[in-house]
Design an enzyme around this catalytic site. Structure first.
Site: not given
Ligand code: THU
Length: 138
Positions: A56, A90
């Site tokens: 995000e 985020c």
């Molecule tokens: N992650 C995201 O990209 N967006 C989210 O809303 C939650 C978590 C990613 C961060 C990390 O690379 C992986 O998911 C595990 O937490």
């Protein structure tokens, strides 16, 4: 309202670029701007773990770095048994650019949930607080 399908498709495509060798959890996101442009992002992990950036934020920063600050909506997609929700960091970053933007969450099975960002981050800290502080100092 806006083309949710187009936004979800962009998020789904971005998810294929996720760099997630540590968590194996691929996330895709796509931001819609007021001019109708779409900017996408995926999570980008790092061996230090702590420097990982969520999909995000990558999408939001891509929009801002291209001169588009008016964010109308964001879609995010991950492979979970339920639609994924954005993390707190985020939510805060998105709120900077539009505290009432739409947040569309979807999993690979097509289950969807749609929120207004201020439902997910009520009583948010935002740029106005900084302005109040500056006026006090002046
Ligand atoms: N992650 C995201 O990209 N967006 C989210 O809303 C939650 C978590 C990613 C961060 C990390 O690379 C992986 O998911 C595990 O937490």
């Amino acid at each position: 309202m806006f083309d949710v399908k187009r936004l979800l498709e962009a998020a789904l495509k971005a998810r294929t670029y996720a760099y997630a060798p540590y968590s194996q959890f691929a996330v895709g996101a796509a931001v819609l701007t007021s001019s109708g442009e779409i900017f996408s992002g995926c999570n980008v992990e790092n061996a230090s773990y702590g420097l990982t950036v969520c999909a995000e934020r990558v999408a939001a920063f891509a929009a801002v770095a291209s001169g588009s600050r008016e964010l109308v909506a964001i879609a995010l997609v991950a492979d979970l048994p339920y639609p994924p929700l954005p993390c707190g960091a985020c939510r805060q970053v998105l709120s900077e650019f539009n505290p009432t933007m739409w947040v569309v969450c979807a999993n690979l099975e097509g289950q969807q949930r749609c929120f207004r960002l201020d439902e997910l981050l009520p009583e948010a800290f935002g740029p106005d607080f900084q302005r109040v502080q500056k006026n006090k100092q002046a």
